[in-house]
Scaffold this motif. Structure first.
Motif, PDB file in Angstrom:
ATOM      1  N   ASP A  65      89.776  -3.381 -85.514  1.00 49.20           N
ATOM      2  CA  ASP A  65      89.543  -4.250 -84.352  1.00 49.20           C
ATOM      3  C   ASP A  65      89.900  -5.660 -84.800  1.00 49.20           C
ATOM      4  OD1 ASP A  65      86.447  -5.175 -82.604  1.00 49.20           O
ATOM      5  OD2 ASP A  65      88.450  -5.989 -82.476  1.00 49.20           O
ATOM      6  N   ILE A  66      91.137  -6.110 -84.489  1.00 46.36           N
ATOM      7  CA  ILE A  66      91.629  -7.362 -85.059  1.00 46.36           C
ATOM      8  C   ILE A  66      91.399  -8.524 -84.111  1.00 46.36           C
ATOM      9  CG2 ILE A  66      93.406  -6.090 -86.327  1.00 46.36           C
ATOM     10  CD1 ILE A  66      95.465  -7.333 -84.478  1.00 46.36           C
ATOM     11  N   TYR A  67      91.467  -9.725 -84.668  1.00 43.74           N
ATOM     12  CA  TYR A  67      91.319 -10.948 -83.886  1.00 43.74           C
ATOM     13  C   TYR A  67      92.355 -11.004 -82.779  1.00 43.74           C
ATOM     14  CZ  TYR A  67      88.964 -12.643 -88.115  1.00 43.74           C
ATOM     15  OH  TYR A  67      88.141 -12.807 -89.176  1.00 43.74           O
ATOM     16  N   GLY A  68      91.977 -11.611 -81.668  1.00 40.28           N
ATOM     17  CA  GLY A  68      92.961 -11.948 -80.654  1.00 40.28           C
ATOM     18  C   GLY A  68      93.528 -13.325 -80.938  1.00 40.28           C
ATOM     19  N   PHE A  69      94.818 -13.492 -80.684  1.00 41.64           N
ATOM     20  CA  PHE A  69      95.448 -14.806 -80.871  1.00 41.64           C
ATOM     21  C   PHE A  69      94.747 -15.823 -79.985  1.00 41.64           C
ATOM     22  CE2 PHE A  69      98.667 -18.053 -80.548  1.00 41.64           C
ATOM     23  CZ  PHE A  69      99.214 -18.049 -81.820  1.00 41.64           C
ATOM     24  N   GLU A  70      94.381 -16.991 -80.544  1.00 45.14           N
ATOM     25  CA  GLU A  70      93.578 -17.981 -79.828  1.00 45.14           C
ATOM     26  C   GLU A  70      94.314 -19.306 -79.686  1.00 45.14           C
ATOM     27  OE1 GLU A  70      89.060 -16.441 -80.853  1.00 45.14           O
ATOM     28  OE2 GLU A  70      89.752 -18.341 -81.686  1.00 45.14           O
ATOM     29  N   ILE A  71      94.389 -19.794 -78.445  1.00 42.31           N
ATOM     30  CA  ILE A  71      94.898 -21.132 -78.162  1.00 42.31           C
ATOM     31  C   ILE A  71      93.899 -21.795 -77.237  1.00 42.31           C
ATOM     32  CG2 ILE A  71      96.822 -22.538 -77.351  1.00 42.31           C
ATOM     33  CD1 ILE A  71      98.662 -20.215 -77.742  1.00 42.31           C
ATOM     34  N   PHE A  72      93.061 -22.674 -77.766  1.00 40.68           N
ATOM     35  CA  PHE A  72      92.079 -23.387 -76.965  1.00 40.68           C
ATOM     36  C   PHE A  72      92.546 -24.813 -76.724  1.00 40.68           C
ATOM     37  CE2 PHE A  72      88.893 -20.457 -79.192  1.00 40.68           C
ATOM     38  CZ  PHE A  72      88.976 -19.522 -78.159  1.00 40.68           C
ATOM     39  N   GLU A  73      91.778 -25.550 -75.925  1.00 44.40           N
ATOM     40  CA  GLU A  73      92.095 -26.959 -75.700  1.00 44.40           C
ATOM     41  C   GLU A  73      91.987 -27.745 -76.992  1.00 44.40           C
ATOM     42  OE1 GLU A  73      90.520 -30.692 -72.945  1.00 44.40           O
ATOM     43  OE2 GLU A  73      90.069 -28.637 -72.376  1.00 44.40           O
ATOM     44  N   SER A  74      91.026 -27.350 -77.829  1.00 47.30           N
ATOM     45  CA  SER A  74      90.877 -27.954 -79.154  1.00 47.30           C
ATOM     46  C   SER A  74      90.826 -26.824 -80.171  1.00 47.30           C
ATOM     47  CB  SER A  74      89.595 -28.795 -79.230  1.00 47.30           C
ATOM     48  OG  SER A  74      89.418 -29.303 -80.540  1.00 47.30           O
ATOM     49  N   ASN A  75      91.774 -26.791 -81.105  1.00 45.26           N
ATOM     50  CA  ASN A  75      91.884 -25.732 -82.095  1.00 45.26           C
ATOM     51  C   ASN A  75      91.626 -26.314 -83.477  1.00 45.26           C
ATOM     52  OD1 ASN A  75      93.150 -23.511 -80.269  1.00 45.26           O
ATOM     53  ND2 ASN A  75      94.435 -25.299 -79.941  1.00 45.26           N
ATOM     54  N   SER A  76      90.710 -25.677 -84.212  1.00 43.74           N
ATOM     55  CA  SER A  76      90.342 -26.204 -85.524  1.00 43.74           C
ATOM     56  C   SER A  76      90.565 -25.149 -86.593  1.00 43.74           C
ATOM     57  CB  SER A  76      88.883 -26.673 -85.497  1.00 43.74           C
ATOM     58  OG  SER A  76      88.552 -27.331 -86.706  1.00 43.74           O
ATOM     59  N   PHE A  77      89.822 -25.232 -87.681  1.00 45.97           N
ATOM     60  CA  PHE A  77      90.019 -24.382 -88.852  1.00 45.97           C
ATOM     61  C   PHE A  77      89.879 -22.906 -88.504  1.00 45.97           C
ATOM     62  CE2 PHE A  77      88.247 -22.313 -92.674  1.00 45.97           C
ATOM     63  CZ  PHE A  77      89.245 -22.604 -93.592  1.00 45.97           C
ATOM     64  N   GLU A  78      88.905 -22.573 -87.616  1.00 52.84           N
ATOM     65  CA  GLU A  78      88.683 -21.170 -87.263  1.00 52.84           C
ATOM     66  C   GLU A  78      89.898 -20.565 -86.582  1.00 52.84           C
ATOM     67  OE1 GLU A  78      84.738 -23.399 -86.741  1.00 52.84           O
ATOM     68  OE2 GLU A  78      86.874 -23.769 -86.544  1.00 52.84           O
ATOM     69  N   GLN A  79      90.449 -21.298 -85.586  1.00 55.43           N
ATOM     70  CA  GLN A  79      91.616 -20.789 -84.878  1.00 55.43           C
ATOM     71  C   GLN A  79      92.827 -20.705 -85.814  1.00 55.43           C
ATOM     72  OE1 GLN A  79      89.458 -23.090 -83.247  1.00 55.43           O
ATOM     73  NE2 GLN A  79      88.641 -21.175 -82.453  1.00 55.43           N
ATOM     74  N   PHE A  80      92.928 -21.644 -86.760  1.00 58.77           N
ATOM     75  CA  PHE A  80      94.025 -21.594 -87.729  1.00 58.77           C
ATOM     76  C   PHE A  80      93.970 -20.293 -88.525  1.00 58.77           C
ATOM     77  CE2 PHE A  80      95.140 -22.353 -92.209  1.00 58.77           C
ATOM     78  CZ  PHE A  80      96.498 -22.598 -92.078  1.00 58.77           C
ATOM     79  N   CYS A  81      92.783 -19.912 -89.002  1.00 58.85           N
ATOM     80  CA  CYS A  81      92.642 -18.679 -89.775  1.00 58.85           C
ATOM     81  C   CYS A  81      92.897 -17.449 -88.907  1.00 58.85           C
ATOM     82  CB  CYS A  81      91.252 -18.610 -90.408  1.00 58.85           C
ATOM     83  SG  CYS A  81      90.969 -19.827 -91.709  1.00 58.85           S
ATOM     84  N   ILE A  82      92.352 -17.459 -87.689  1.00 59.38           N
ATOM     85  CA  ILE A  82      92.525 -16.316 -86.781  1.00 59.38           C
ATOM     86  C   ILE A  82      93.997 -16.094 -86.467  1.00 59.38           C
ATOM     87  CG2 ILE A  82      92.153 -15.585 -84.388  1.00 59.38           C
ATOM     88  CD1 ILE A  82      89.330 -16.738 -84.612  1.00 59.38           C
ATOM     89  N   ASN A  83      94.728 -17.156 -86.182  1.00 57.86           N
ATOM     90  CA  ASN A  83      96.129 -17.014 -85.811  1.00 57.86           C
ATOM     91  C   ASN A  83      96.992 -16.654 -87.019  1.00 57.86           C
ATOM     92  OD1 ASN A  83      95.358 -17.629 -83.236  1.00 57.86           O
ATOM     93  ND2 ASN A  83      95.963 -19.769 -83.347  1.00 57.86           N
ATOM     94  N   TYR A  84      96.596 -17.103 -88.201  1.00 55.71           N
ATOM     95  CA  TYR A  84      97.272 -16.649 -89.427  1.00 55.71           C
ATOM     96  C   TYR A  84      97.074 -15.150 -89.610  1.00 55.71           C
ATOM     97  CZ  TYR A  84      97.015 -15.418 -94.413  1.00 55.71           C
ATOM     98  OH  TYR A  84      97.112 -14.771 -95.618  1.00 55.71           O
ATOM     99  N   CYS A  85      95.853 -14.673 -89.336  1.00 60.03           N
ATOM    100  CA  CYS A  85      95.572 -13.234 -89.396  1.00 60.03           C
ATOM    101  C   CYS A  85      96.495 -12.473 -88.453  1.00 60.03           C
ATOM    102  CB  CYS A  85      94.103 -12.984 -89.034  1.00 60.03           C
ATOM    103  SG  CYS A  85      93.708 -11.265 -88.624  1.00 60.03           S
ATOM    104  N   ASN A  86      96.667 -12.983 -87.222  1.00 62.05           N
ATOM    105  CA  ASN A  86      97.558 -12.340 -86.262  1.00 62.05           C
ATOM    106  C   ASN A  86      98.985 -12.277 -86.780  1.00 62.05           C
ATOM    107  OD1 ASN A  86      96.787 -11.736 -83.131  1.00 62.05           O
ATOM    108  ND2 ASN A  86      95.239 -12.966 -84.151  1.00 62.05           N
TER     109      ASN A  86
END
Length: 926
Positions: free
Chosen positions: A366-387
């Protein structure tokens, strides 16, 4: 079979669409969703739509309908995928992987539950209720990650022999803050779990049923007990947790909530805890001594030379940071402890491969979904690298699997062009050059390293990377902030990240004092979670790995593990939310391949749709016949498409060649033209060369500029440079800045401008030159000025390469005031045609003047003065701030004033007057 569903529900398999376009795909998906059909096949892939409500699609009766059936004998369902994966594992004795992918809130975690419940039910019917109850509680119920890998082994009809979860550090921050757009807000699951406790239990934990009383719970969190609250406790009992262990879990969760409420106040140089009663409560929950806990919250033990230990007091900021770091660490370690405890409890004992056969597994990812929020920080960076990393693995495995399927069927294989995620993976994880290495280097560097300094380091090292940019590298992109944002061009789209918090989140520092405190707890569960607390404060230890490096290492291990389990995967073992609906960047250049592929009409923006439905040899005759029929249709369509693409390719080449020949014909004689080709009209380019033409126009303009500049006399270059400097700062901001006329610069030395006193001015200039030895006169002119006493007088100004002088014309241009140019910080002008100029100085005693007695009177010399000054400051490698405003703020002897401009018909020349909040320049209407 799935395709036998009534047509009123749409096409149950997207490969049966008459036209494979995004519009037809979404129309079919919408129709099925509205008719209650949330699952649809793409060959042997399932697309799932989250209904966000309870449905009657699961349970014992539905399991029996899918058990032992082939994939297409029943309507699309998760159970069909799970059954296909189980049969593939048993028939081939190979590891199998079910991949669940989708955005946050898509229902990935629920899907993984249903898949595990199905496999548990068909492998151990006698213990179905207990196993389903246990598997119904997963990592999500502790507010942990939305991404985990579960290994289920269905050997010998036993209970799943291994439940392994790859824990991650990303959701730790949700203990402390809300991640925008994420379905699991801070502490929400932990709070709901605690609500399942009785009033007596809550009282023993010093808790009330009001979520608003705790900082580490979500704003507006529900105070109602959910069914999952009590189900989790029951599940722990079924799995084999002892009552003491369950009690410890509740205490640890309560500790996290109470830690959030600990507040610190500064008392002189020291820091104290504002609500001291919480210390004794926390000590009781953690089975530690109150004085030890208090000391750990307020101080840090530091080893000095010779084995001496120094107690260093925290600042308020450090104390808050340490408290939050402790809460995050407890949250993570509790999760890891639970995973390890489950694996120990359900591990198959006395397993013998000689008796029981090969031990194979079904991995549910069950993998992360690609995330693009209005404000993207360290968490979204790691999640999108995982993707990015998993996307690369899946595409490689799927292509490898399909190639082998084609070879087995004797079908010609053609290479597929696809977006290679490796370039972005390397951008993130490459040793010494990737973003993680640069971030680690910033975190490990001595001194106070800030997030903007980390961004600057990335700009220096990654500035030429095609998938990295920032505001500094692209100054015209105002969607990014200077010193804060950078952007990565991901396969799924461009994501702008804010570096704020990157350093702190990556360090994720937890002082050794907390580890020793927890290790010395008398609670065996808590003590077991902190083995490194046994290390003495004076013992030298390695620097702990950063959060980003830990995450990268876990990703590398996960990819290696997956590659070993799905090498290659069986088609029926892949479940994905949107693996074949690739973004435009990934779709570029994709073509159908072999004789069993189908592609979309050009420009439709739809991903490739597989028609390879080859499965086990034991499939029913109707399935084989259906596959053969669809294969024949696909091969015929493929031949048509190849012919179309061949014609299109030749036509495109013809258009490109025609365009280039026309371009050469039009521009071949531009060197001999008077305007160097400015009047030549560019031909209309084909779409594929649109960017090429824009780049060519830019190069042509630069070439034409060089040709013009070569013909300018050296005596005119100073004037050209000044006009270019004025153009850069005033164009679009001021209506008229005198670019069309000749710039005289030193007007007071001109007899035409100053017929009576030009000689006197020349003598004054020579006297100043003899005294201060300046190089050149930049500008001179008669002016009207006003002082801080509201007195308006006629004066003159002289600007040299070293000073700005205010002169008295009636006294042979006597020097009234001298300003070194090094103290001039900026100039302000208005957007109109008036001749007002304000010189701003570093000592906040500004000079306000208006050009006066000019010949001709309508001359506009503001742009000339600004251009001359800006150009001179550039040559001395300084910056002059130029502001354009119709209400200029200034300082006179440190006092703030405003100066505005008004026009009056009756005036013959400009003059200053007093206003309520400063001055006003009255100008004659021209």
């Amino acid at each position: 079979m799935a395709e036998q569903e009534s047509l009123e529900f749409g096409k149950a398999d997207f490969v049966l669409l008459d036209q494979v376009t995004m519009e037809h795909f979404m129309e079919n998906l919408k129709l099925r969703f509205e008719m209650g059909r949330i699952y649809t096949y793409i060959g042997e892939v399932v697309v799932s739509m989250n209904p966000y409500k309870q449905t009657q699609l699961y349970g014992k009766d539905v399991i029996e309908q899918y058990q032992g059936r082939e994939l297409y004998e029943r309507p699309p369902h998760l159970y069909a995928v799970a059954d296909a994966a189980y049969k593939a594992m048993k028939r081939r004795a190979k590891d199998t992987c079910i991949v669940i992918s989708g955005e946050s809130g898509a229902g990935k975690t629920e899907a993984s539950k249903y898949i595990m419940q199905y496999i548990a039910a068909i492998t151990n019917p006698s213990q179905r209720e207990e196993v389903e109850s246990a598997l119904g509680w997963d990592s999500g119920d502790l507010g942990s990650v939305s991404s985990s890998a579960h290994d289920l082994s269905g050997d010998l009809g036993q209970v799943p022999s291994s439940l392994g979860t790859a824990a991650t550090i990303l959701r730790r921050w949700q203990v402390l803050q809300i991640v925008p757009g994420c379905k699991q807000e801070r502490g929400a699951r932990s709070w709901q779990l605690l609500l399942g406790a009785s009033d007596t239990q809550l009282a023993s934990l010093h808790l009330c049923r009001d979520a608003a009383a705790y900082r580490f719970t979500s704003e507006g969190a529900s105070n109602n007990v959910s069914p999952g609250s009590t189900a989790v406790a029951d599940a722990m009992t079924v799995i084999g947790f002892s009552p003491e262990e369950i009690d410890s879990v509740y205490k640890i969760l309560a500790t996290i909530l109470h830690l959030g409420n600990v507040s610190f106040v500064a008392e002189g140089d020291a820091v104290e805890i504002e609500n001291r009663e919480l210390v004794s409560q926390l000590a009781g929950l953690t089975s530690t001594r109150p004085e030890s806990l208090l000391r750990t919250l307020l101080y840090r033990a530091v080893a000095a030379g010779g084995g001496e230990v120094i107690k260093k007091g925290h600042s308020a900021k450090e104390a808050n940071y340490a408290r939050d770091a402790c809460a995050k660490a407890i949250y993570e370690r509790l999760f890891c402890w639970i995973v390890g405890r489950i694996n120990t409890v359900i591990e198959v004992k006395n397993y013998d491969a000689r008796l029981h056969g090969k031990n194979t597994v079904i991995a549910v990812l069950d993998i992360y979904g690609f995330e693009i929020f209005e404000s993207n920080s360290f968490e979204q960076f790691c999640i999108n690298y995982c993707n990015e990393k998993l996307q690369q693995l899946f595409i490689e495995l799927i292509l490898r699997q399909e190639q082998e399927e084609y070879q087995r069927e004797g079908i010609e294989w053609q290479h597929i062009e696809y977006f290679n995620n490796q370039i972005i993976v390397d951008l993130v994880e490459q040793p010494h050059k990737g973003i993680i290495s640069i971030l680690d280097e910033a975190c490990l560097t001595g001194g106070q390293v800030t997030d903007p300094m980390f961004l600057e380091s990335m700009n220096t090292k990654l500035g030429k990377h095609p998938h990295y940019t920032s505001r500094k590298l692209c100054a015209t992109d105002k969607s990014m902030e200077f010193g804060r944002d950078f952007r990565i061009k991901h396969y799924a789209g461009n994501v702008t990240y804010s570096v704020e918090g990157f350093i702190d989140k990556n360090k994720d520092t937890l002082f050794q004092d907390f580890k020793r405190l927890m290790y010395n707890s008398t609670d065996p569960v808590l003590r077991d979670m902190w083995p490194e607390g046994e290390v003495s404060i004076t013992e030298v230890t390695k620097r702990p790995l950063t959060a980003a490096t830990l995450f990268k290492n876990s990703m590398v291990a996960l990819v290696e593990n997956l590659a070993s389990k799905v090498n290659p995967p069986h088609p029926g073992s892949c479940f994905t939310r949107a693996l074949w609906l690739l973004p435009a960047a990934s779709r570029a250049g994709q073509r159908s391949h072999g004789g069993m592929g189908m592609d979309h009409a050009e420009g439709a923006g739809m991903g490739q749709a597989r028609l390879v439905l080859l499965s086990d040899r034991a499939e029913t005759g109707s399935v084989c016949l259906s596959q053969a029929w669809r294969g024949a249709l696909a091969r015929r369509r493929c031949r048509y498409l190849r012919a179309i693409y061949t014609i299109m390719g030749h036509y495109k080449r013809h258009k490109v060649k025609t365009y280039l020949l026309e371009l050469v014909r039009r521009f071949q004689a531009v060197r001999s033209m008077a305007d160097y080709g400015k009047s030549v009209e560019w031909p209309e380019p084909p779409a594929v060369l649109a960017q090429f033409q824009e780049n060519s126009k830019l190069l042509f303009r630069r070439w034409r500029a060089r040709q013009i500049v070569k013909n300018i006399p050296p005596s005119d270059m100073a004037q050209i440079q000044g006009k270019v400097a004025a153009l850069e700062v005033l164009q679009g901001l001021r209506k008229d800045w005198g670019c069309q006329r000749n710039w005289g610069r030193d007007y007071l030395s001109s007899v035409a401008e100053n017929p009576v006193m030009a000689a006197q001015f020349a003598r004054r200039v020579q006297a100043l030159r003899d005294k201060v030895h300046f190089g050149s006169v930049l500008f001179s002119c008669h002016v009207r000025k006003i002082n801080r006493f509201n007195k308006s007088r006629d004066r003159a100004i002289l600007v040299t390469d070293q000073h700005l002088y205010k002169l008295e014309p009636r006294k042979q241009y006597k020097v009234m005031r001298t300003l070194p140019l090094s103290t001039v910080s900026g100039v302000s002008v208005t957007s109109c045609q008036d001749q007002l100029v304000v010189f701003h100085t570093q000592n906040h005693d500004d000079l306000v003047i208006c050009f006066h007695k000019m010949q001709p009177e309508e001359d506009n010399r503001v742009g000339e003065l600004v251009g001359v000054l800006v150009d001179h400051f550039k040559t001395t490698k300084r910056e002059l701030q130029v502001r354009v405003s119709d209400c200029i703020q200034l300082s006179l002897r440190g006092r703030k004033r405003l100066v505005a401009v008004e026009t009056r018909h009756e005036l013959a020349f400009p003059d200053f007057g007093k206003s309520r909040d400063g001055f006003v320049l009255y100008c004659p209407r021209r």
